[in-house]
Design a protein around this motif. Structure first.
Motif, mmCIF file in Angstrom:
data_model
loop_
_atom_site.group_PDB
_atom_site.id
_atom_site.type_symbol
_atom_site.label_atom_id
_atom_site.label_comp_id
_atom_site.label_asym_id
_atom_site.label_seq_id
_atom_site.Cartn_x
_atom_site.Cartn_y
_atom_site.Cartn_z
ATOM 1 N N UNK A 1 114.645 1.002 41.032
ATOM 2 C CA UNK A 1 114.664 2.346 40.168
ATOM 3 C C UNK A 1 114.280 3.070 41.746
ATOM 4 N N UNK A 2 114.014 4.411 41.466
ATOM 5 C CA UNK A 2 113.888 5.687 41.918
ATOM 6 C C UNK A 2 112.312 6.352 41.175
ATOM 7 N N UNK A 3 111.624 6.581 42.004
ATOM 8 C CA UNK A 3 109.962 7.674 41.812
ATOM 9 C C UNK A 3 110.916 8.994 41.893
ATOM 10 N N UNK A 4 110.486 9.347 40.521
ATOM 11 C CA UNK A 4 110.782 11.109 40.699
ATOM 12 C C UNK A 4 109.604 11.869 41.204
ATOM 13 N N UNK A 5 109.772 12.708 42.358
ATOM 14 C CA UNK A 5 108.591 13.323 42.163
ATOM 15 C C UNK A 5 108.757 14.606 41.364
ATOM 16 N N UNK A 6 107.672 14.926 41.530
ATOM 17 C CA UNK A 6 107.245 16.174 40.362
ATOM 18 C C UNK A 6 105.660 16.596 40.805
ATOM 19 N N UNK A 7 106.594 18.285 40.268
ATOM 20 C CA UNK A 7 105.145 19.240 40.798
ATOM 21 C C UNK A 7 105.016 19.641 40.008
ATOM 22 N N UNK A 8 103.231 20.556 39.672
ATOM 23 C CA UNK A 8 102.734 21.418 38.236
ATOM 24 C C UNK A 8 103.631 22.186 37.656
ATOM 25 N N UNK A 9 103.656 22.815 36.801
ATOM 26 C CA UNK A 9 104.523 24.181 36.337
ATOM 27 C C UNK A 9 103.333 24.528 35.107
ATOM 28 N N UNK A 10 104.522 25.748 34.350
ATOM 29 C CA UNK A 10 104.139 26.095 33.330
ATOM 30 C C UNK A 10 105.284 26.043 32.452
ATOM 31 N N UNK A 11 104.606 25.937 31.043
ATOM 32 C CA UNK A 11 105.804 26.141 29.987
ATOM 33 C C UNK A 11 105.541 26.768 28.834
ATOM 34 N N UNK A 12 105.286 28.340 28.640
ATOM 35 C CA UNK A 12 104.818 29.145 28.066
ATOM 36 C C UNK A 12 104.387 28.497 26.655
ATOM 37 N N UNK A 13 106.037 28.209 26.367
ATOM 38 C CA UNK A 13 105.923 28.199 24.886
ATOM 39 C C UNK A 13 105.030 26.565 24.223
ATOM 40 N N UNK A 14 104.812 25.977 25.757
ATOM 41 C CA UNK A 14 103.771 24.669 25.357
ATOM 42 C C UNK A 14 102.245 24.906 25.031
ATOM 43 N N UNK A 15 102.170 26.096 25.853
ATOM 44 C CA UNK A 15 100.783 26.475 26.115
ATOM 45 C C UNK A 15 101.062 26.970 24.433
ATOM 46 N N UNK A 16 101.937 28.322 24.048
ATOM 47 C CA UNK A 16 101.485 28.653 23.185
ATOM 48 C C UNK A 16 101.174 27.844 21.186
ATOM 49 N N UNK A 17 101.429 26.773 21.549
ATOM 50 C CA UNK A 17 101.906 25.605 21.231
ATOM 51 C C UNK A 17 100.174 24.796 20.836
ATOM 52 N N UNK A 18 99.480 24.827 21.965
ATOM 53 C CA UNK A 18 98.206 24.173 22.228
ATOM 54 C C UNK A 18 97.444 25.358 22.395
ATOM 55 N N UNK A 19 97.204 26.553 21.514
ATOM 56 C CA UNK A 19 96.293 27.369 21.010
ATOM 57 C C UNK A 19 96.343 27.614 19.870
ATOM 58 N N UNK A 20 97.778 27.765 18.801
ATOM 59 C CA UNK A 20 98.061 27.796 17.853
ATOM 60 C C UNK A 20 97.585 26.214 17.210
ATOM 61 N N UNK A 21 97.468 25.134 17.581
ATOM 62 C CA UNK A 21 96.603 24.024 17.125
ATOM 63 C C UNK A 21 95.523 24.112 18.013
ATOM 64 N N UNK A 22 94.544 24.728 18.621
ATOM 65 C CA UNK A 22 93.577 25.014 18.747
ATOM 66 C C UNK A 22 93.224 25.601 17.651
#
Length: 255
Positions: A3-24
């Motif tokens: 296996x190979x480890x995938x390096x990830x970094x923080x990002x922003x996904x606006x559509x997910x943020x909108x879904x979270x706001x609607x859920x709240x």
């Protein structure tokens, strides 16, 4: 399997943020965006691993080697195209206080000198499901003979169905979600991009999707795998989140 480890970094996904706001607004938990240092600390604690090499099988060759009962009726397209089944198992390791609530895995398909739409996904497993209200842990046996029947019949050879039933090629796909409400969306049939999007209260351990690819015979196929997701961490005043993306795609080569 290596296996190979995938390096990830923080990002922003606006559509997910909108879904979270609607859920709240609808009574769900309020989720705050983690600061840069906190987001990095959260991501440093998780492990996301893809196989170093894809497990793949060329289906028509497999059928010929295993002498399908009654013979294999070759459709017109198989004179120019090869059909591959591939698995892309993703391993996930999280600390006990973190939750992975969204996961997106994408495969982009290419081949040198191939025309547009010559390299594409003929089918995607698992297919889209919405609100799977049961525990999804264990293994699902996928009979690729059924899938090959679909592929070859779709290519214009309905007479292949009896032979395809006899191939007996199977995959064991582990589904290791830990809660009782799972949403899965998949796309990519007849497209050069395959995508799975899973949402759950906590996705843990792993996810192993599969796809059937079509490509010109003799072509070297490259598969660029990228993934993203949303991680959550409980704080003193509620949940914090960070969305992430890979530093770069992990490339596979099918020869």
């Amino acid at each position: 399997m290596e296996k190979v480890r995938i390096q990830v970094v923080p990002t922003s996904v606006p559509e997910w943020d909108q879904e979270d706001k609607a859920s709240a607004v609808l009574g769900g938990p309020e989720v705050l965006t983690a600061g840069d240092s906190q987001a990095k600390a959260m991501l440093d604690q998780i492990t996301l691993e893809l196989p170093a090499a894809l497990d793949w099988t060329e289906l028509v060759h497999y059928a010929a080697q295993h002498h399908a009962l009654g013979g294999l009726q070759i459709p017109p397209d198989s004179k120019r195209f090869a059909f591959y089944v591939i698995e892309t198992p993703l391993s996930i390791i999280l600390p006990g206080d973190q939750r992975l609530v969204r996961l997106r895995l994408m495969l982009d398909l290419h081949a040198k000198a191939a025309k547009p739409q010559e390299v594409l996904a003929y089918d995607v497993f698992p297919p889209s499901q919405v609100d799977v209200n049961k525990l999804a842990t264990g293994e699902v046996n996928l009979d690729i003979s059924k899938a090959l029947q679909f592929v070859l019949t779709a290519a214009g050879a309905a007479t292949v169905a009896p032979a395809a039933q006899c191939l007996g090629f199977k995959l064991n796909l582990p589904f290791q979600w830990t809660t009782t409400s799972v949403k899965l969306q998949s796309s990519g049939k007849m497209s050069s991009r395959v995508e799975w999007y899973v949402t759950d209260n906590s996705i843990q351990k792993g996810f192993a999707p599969a796809a059937i690819l079509r490509a010109p015979k003799g072509a070297t196929v490259t598969v660029d795998a990228t993934l993203g997701g949303e991680l959550r961490f409980p704080g003193p005043k509620g949940w914090f989140k960070t969305q992430f993306a890979p530093v770069q795609a992990h490339q596979y080569v099918l020869k």
